[in-house]
Scaffold this active site. Sequence first.
Site, PDB file in Angstrom:
ATOM      1  N   HIS A 192       0.827  -1.209   0.000  1.00 16.50           N
ATOM      2  CA  HIS A 192       0.000   0.000   0.000  1.00 16.50           C
ATOM      3  C   HIS A 192       0.861   1.259   0.000  1.00 16.50           C
ATOM      4  CE1 HIS A 192      -4.093  -1.765   0.933  1.00 16.50           C
ATOM      5  NE2 HIS A 192      -3.299  -2.805   1.051  1.00 16.50           N
ATOM      6  N   ASP A 193       2.089   1.150   0.450  1.00 12.31           N
ATOM      7  CA  ASP A 193       3.007   2.285   0.437  1.00 12.31           C
ATOM      8  C   ASP A 193       3.607   2.489  -0.949  1.00 12.31           C
ATOM      9  OD1 ASP A 193       4.727   4.353   1.527  1.00 12.31           O
ATOM     10  OD2 ASP A 193       6.354   2.884   1.459  1.00 12.31           O
ATOM     11  N   ASP A 197       8.280   5.003  -0.143  1.00 16.30           N
ATOM     12  CA  ASP A 197       8.886   6.094   0.622  1.00 16.30           C
ATOM     13  C   ASP A 197       8.395   6.174   2.059  1.00 16.30           C
ATOM     14  OD1 ASP A 197       6.311   6.964   0.205  1.00 16.30           O
ATOM     15  OD2 ASP A 197       6.863   8.962  -0.510  1.00 16.30           O
ATOM     16  N   SER A 212       5.519   6.859   3.117  1.00 16.80           N
ATOM     17  CA  SER A 212       4.529   7.917   3.347  1.00 16.80           C
ATOM     18  C   SER A 212       3.230   7.391   3.944  1.00 16.80           C
ATOM     19  CB  SER A 212       4.241   8.664   2.042  1.00 16.80           C
ATOM     20  OG  SER A 212       3.762   7.787   1.037  1.00 16.80           O
ATOM     21  N   THR A 260      -2.572 -15.277   1.070  1.00 16.22           N
ATOM     22  CA  THR A 260      -2.555 -16.641   1.602  1.00 16.22           C
ATOM     23  C   THR A 260      -2.440 -16.651   3.119  1.00 16.22           C
ATOM     24  OG1 THR A 260      -1.503 -18.815   1.392  1.00 16.22           O
ATOM     25  CG2 THR A 260      -0.040 -16.927   1.447  1.00 16.22           C
ATOM     26  N   THR A 316      -5.317 -22.589   5.637  1.00 18.68           N
ATOM     27  CA  THR A 316      -4.075 -22.410   6.408  1.00 18.68           C
ATOM     28  C   THR A 316      -3.856 -20.915   6.617  1.00 18.68           C
ATOM     29  OG1 THR A 316      -2.826 -22.516   4.323  1.00 18.68           O
ATOM     30  CG2 THR A 316      -2.986 -24.548   5.616  1.00 18.68           C
TER      31      THR A 316
END
Length: 253
Positions: A3-4, A11, A13, A131, A185
């Site tokens: 997600h960064d 960076d 952020s 997973t 799992t």
Amino acid sequence: HFHDCFVNGCDGSLLLDDSANIQSEKNAVPNPNSTRGFSVVDDIKTALENACPGIVSCSDILALASEASVSLAGGPTWAVLLGRKDGLTANLSGANTGVPSPFEGITNITAKFTAVGLNTTDVVVLSGAHTFGRAACATFNNRLFNFNGTGSPDPTLNSTLLSSLQQVCPQNGSASVVTNLDLSTPDAFDNNYFTNLQSNNGLLQSDQELLSDTGSPTIPIVTSFASNQTQFFEAFALSMIKMGNISPFTKQS
């Protein structure tokens, strides 16, 4: 880390909080119900600053923690390239438009990957990180009762899983309740994510569409990884290195 890196590169952020001059990426639509563990990163940063002040960036911590969590859960290892500097500002609008959402189709998601230099194989490989881990009801309850305004559940959702999820996430229930991304799992890093898709047991819409979107180039990749965990592990390590190199903010930048 994922997600960064999709917003202005890797960076750090995503870690910045709201302030007078910053609108935090944590509040972007794809993030509140998906990104957690910020206090763990804070603890790691504090320990590192006590040991070697000003040396290890938060963006490098995210990259290293990603590799460590996968490895400790039984997944592959890879050499994490280091030397990223931390960004000093966030990009909320960029996070809203650039980070793939669990409600999007394969075409849109692939376009977002392409925009940062990744390809269709990377889409499937990095989705395989589901997973292990958990997801909040808010990220998949659109599939449970009124999918795309049809008044019915998502037809690609396994009926047994559907019944279970409707109990966990009832209509008008709490959107913050979490459940396992991988039914079989949930705490191990393996290729069961892909075998789950073959039985329509993908939790998120964006997961199941990798196999259920007729004619999608992702289908043969899913099928291959479902039958060959070693191939998935090797590909995952390569894709993580690629993703970690998206527009790194370094001393030379």
